[in-house]
Design a protein around this motif. Structure first.
Motif, mmCIF file in Angstrom:
data_model
loop_
_atom_site.group_PDB
_atom_site.id
_atom_site.type_symbol
_atom_site.label_atom_id
_atom_site.label_comp_id
_atom_site.label_asym_id
_atom_site.label_seq_id
_atom_site.Cartn_x
_atom_site.Cartn_y
_atom_site.Cartn_z
ATOM 1 N N ASP A 127 -11.994 52.146 17.891
ATOM 2 C CA ASP A 127 -11.016 52.917 17.123
ATOM 3 C C ASP A 127 -11.181 54.410 17.390
ATOM 4 O O ASP A 127 -12.266 54.877 17.777
ATOM 5 N N SER A 140 -14.275 58.531 -1.728
ATOM 6 C CA SER A 140 -14.218 57.084 -1.943
ATOM 7 C C SER A 140 -15.467 56.539 -2.626
ATOM 8 O O SER A 140 -15.488 55.385 -3.069
ATOM 9 N N ARG A 199 -17.229 47.087 4.507
ATOM 10 C CA ARG A 199 -15.890 47.655 4.317
ATOM 11 C C ARG A 199 -14.927 46.867 5.176
ATOM 12 O O ARG A 199 -15.040 46.854 6.414
ATOM 13 N N PRO A 200 -13.964 46.177 4.553
ATOM 14 C CA PRO A 200 -13.019 45.365 5.329
ATOM 15 C C PRO A 200 -12.097 46.248 6.157
ATOM 16 O O PRO A 200 -11.962 47.451 5.915
ATOM 17 N N ALA A 201 -11.463 45.629 7.130
ATOM 18 C CA ALA A 201 -10.493 46.351 7.959
ATOM 19 C C ALA A 201 -9.350 46.861 7.076
ATOM 20 O O ALA A 201 -8.951 46.225 6.111
ATOM 21 N N ASP A 202 -8.845 48.042 7.427
ATOM 22 C CA ASP A 202 -7.768 48.657 6.655
ATOM 23 C C ASP A 202 -6.863 49.426 7.603
ATOM 24 O O ASP A 202 -7.188 50.531 8.032
ATOM 25 N N GLY A 203 -5.720 48.833 7.936
ATOM 26 C CA GLY A 203 -4.802 49.468 8.876
ATOM 27 C C GLY A 203 -5.434 49.620 10.243
ATOM 28 O O GLY A 203 -5.881 48.637 10.849
ATOM 29 N N ASP A 204 -5.490 50.862 10.722
ATOM 30 C CA ASP A 204 -6.097 51.123 12.042
ATOM 31 C C ASP A 204 -7.615 51.168 11.977
ATOM 32 O O ASP A 204 -8.274 51.244 13.013
ATOM 33 N N SER A 205 -8.168 51.165 10.781
ATOM 34 C CA SER A 205 -9.622 51.232 10.634
ATOM 35 C C SER A 205 -10.202 49.831 10.674
ATOM 36 O O SER A 205 -9.868 48.984 9.839
ATOM 37 N N GLU A 224 -13.080 46.612 10.627
ATOM 38 C CA GLU A 224 -14.142 46.191 9.720
ATOM 39 C C GLU A 224 -15.427 46.954 10.047
ATOM 40 O O GLU A 224 -15.773 47.158 11.207
#
Length: 556
Positions: free
Chosen positions: A191, A214, A229-235, A237
């Protein structure tokens, strides 16, 4: 895999000379080390074979300390500062009876010396970390075995690469300032944030603000487990774990998915990696600290003419003919406790002259300004730098007065001469300002080189040389000065104003804010009470020197 117990050889392979160095090997083929002891008192209950490496804190670095450590069951002993009498690295030949190396050979224990630039606390921390690291994997810790590999102490980069292979993702190792210390290879699907962090060498400020907002940073520094931290959009896991040494947080390890999901047991490997990374981060921190301490020791030796100046210059990366000049920045003593004038100067130098050597001693900064130009060009550059620094501190609201003295441009091995002259320039600047203010004149500049203070520099040198002669003498002038100073110093101040004014009574009276007749009366007392004839040239010369020495403090 079942590694051998920790040995002195494996500890030294990990430690790599940052805290101690071997002077005499033990008589045994190898020596098991199970504990680090600090001070001879820590050996009170030790039995032979317990595997104790002793840091001889508080003990004299001599042969008797080595023999006593052996009698008490230590398998190895670390002696202190090489400057201590009896140290095996100290100058001179102590003879076999006093030689610690001979005592170590006689008793069969290993002899080590604390590395230059490392203190006892750092040596203890690094050796204990080495012992913890070498122990890792002993027994049933298979994860530690595979992540550590065959090396005695892999680098953080090697550890990051191995962890990445087992977690099936990308690894970044960071310190508590979120600087990148090591990372695994970056795949094509990484990423953009990871690329930014690695290229920049640290987590960008905007990302740090996000992590704070956060609550992730707080959770990271307070949690002892892996955070998911789960995947979030372009971010993608991510997993992160703090690296700790006891309660102290040393840094963190981040794992990010790289085009595919992380391995199901990634958290387990990350947890193990944090344990293995702790001593490596301690070593990294101490290596950075040790490098800074060694540079400071070399700089201090160069500026004060201590030790081998050529070696000091080499340690600082200076060629023998590099032009150097010393600048001394002296803050007014007894200023506000929260004054930041010198701190601002350090920040200014780090931003615009990062190669400048800086020593901080209380209210004084000593700067070694180096360059590659000719001596004349370097002198102009140093004077321009000093003018900039003066402008910076002069613009500070409510900042303390700071005087900046410049020494001559000389080769590195003569930096002590430049330092001595810069200190004298500062003293001359302060005295010039005091005289100007007493005479009601405008405040002069607070920065100069030797040429800028004129004859005052040589006067200070002569006065410093004359002080011991004066203090050991006697006679009417001595009686006058000593008696008057004991009574408050009124006559000394009167004579100082009179002599500084060139014998002009009205001008001296104006400076003292007294009537001229009062001044004449005081001067008359000099002859009547103490028998000092102000018309006698020799008496006037001696009185001038005596008053100058009385009103000028000893050189700091």
């Amino acid at each position: 895999m079942n590694p051998e117990p920790p040995t002195l050889r494996s500890l030294l392979a990990f430690e790599d000379g940052n805290a101690v160095r071997l002077l005499c090997a033990p008589a045994a083929p190898d020596t098991v080390v199970r504990r680090i002891a600090v001070g001879l008192d820590d050996l009170s209950a030790v039995q032979e074979g317990d595997g104790i490496l002793l840091l001889a804190v508080g003990a004299v670095a001599n042969a008797e300390t080595v023999r006593e450590a052996a009698r008490r069951g230590a398998c190895a002993v670390v002696l202190g500062d090489p400057g201590e009498p009896g140290h095996p690295c100290a100058p001179g030949d102590p003879g076999d009876d006093a030689d610690p190396v001979a005592a170590a050979q006689e008793t069969g224990i290993a002899l080590l010396a604390r590395a230059e630039g490392a203190d006892w606390a750092e040596a203890a921390a690094l050796l204990r970390s080495a012992l913890s690291y070498v122990r890792a994997g002993v027994g049933d810790h298979d994860d530690a075995d595979v992540l550590r590999g065959p090396e005695a102490a892999p680098s953080l980069a090697v550890l990051a690469a191995r962890v990445a292979a087992y977690v099936k993702g990308s690894i970044t190792v960071e310190d508590t300032r979120l600087r990148v210390l090591a990372h695994s290879a970056t795949g094509p699907a990484a990423d953009p944030l990871r690329r930014t962090v690695i290229l920049g060498g640290r987590v960008p400020d905007w990302r740090v603000a996000e992590l704070r907002a956060s609550g992730l940073l707080r959770a990271l520094w307070t949690s002892t487990d892996v955070i998911h931290r789960p995947a979030d959009g372009d971010s993608p896991e991510r997993l992160v774990v703090a690296v700790r040494s006891g309660r102290e947080v040393l840094g963190s390890i981040w794992a990010a998915a790289d085009g595919a999901a992380l391995a199901p047991d990634a958290a387990r490997y990350l947890r193990t990696a944090a344990g293995l990374a702790a001593p490596l981060l301690v070593r990294e921190r101490l290596r950075e600290s040790g490098t800074a301490q060694r540079r400071e020791a070399a700089l201090r030796g160069l500026l004060h003419g201590l030790g081998d100046r050529r070696t000091h210059a080499w340690s600082l990366g200076l060629s023998p003919d590099a032009p150097c000049a010393v600048v001394v920045a002296q803050r007014r003593s007894a200023g506000r406790a929260d004054d930041r004038s010198l701190d601002v100067l350090v920040l200014e130098l780090s931003a615009h002259r990062p190669g400048t050597g800086v020593l901080r001693d209380g209210d004084r900064l000593v700067l070694l300004v180096t360059g590659e130009a000719s001596a004349a060009d370097h002198e102009r550059a140093v004077l321009a730098l000093v003018r900039e620094l003066d402008a910076v501190v002069s613009s500070l609201p409510d900042g303390a007065a700071v005087w900046l003295g410049v020494g001559p441009v000389l080769p590195p091995e003569r930096a002590a001469e430049s330092h001595e002259r810069a200190v004298l320039v500062v003293r001359a600047l302060r005295e010039r300002e005091a005289r100007a203010l007493a005479a009601g004149r405008p405040r002069p500049a607070r920065h100069a080189d030797a040429a800028g203070v004129g004859a005052s520099l040589e006067v200070l040198r002569i006065l410093d040389a004359a002080r011991p002669v004066w203090e050991s003498g006697g006679g009417p002038v001595h009686d006058l000065i000593r008696a008057d100073l004991a009574a408050g110093g009124e006559l000394v101040r009167t004579l100082a104003a009179y002599l500084d004014a060139g014998g002009d009574v009205p001008e001296a009276a104006r400076r003292l804010v007294v009537h001229p007749n009062t001044l004449r009366y005081r001067l008359g007392r000099v002859g009547q009470r103490y028998g000092v004839d102000l018309a006698d040239p020799d008496a006037r010369l001696l009185l001038t020197l005596a008053v100058r020495l009385a009103v000028r403090p000893t050189a700091p």
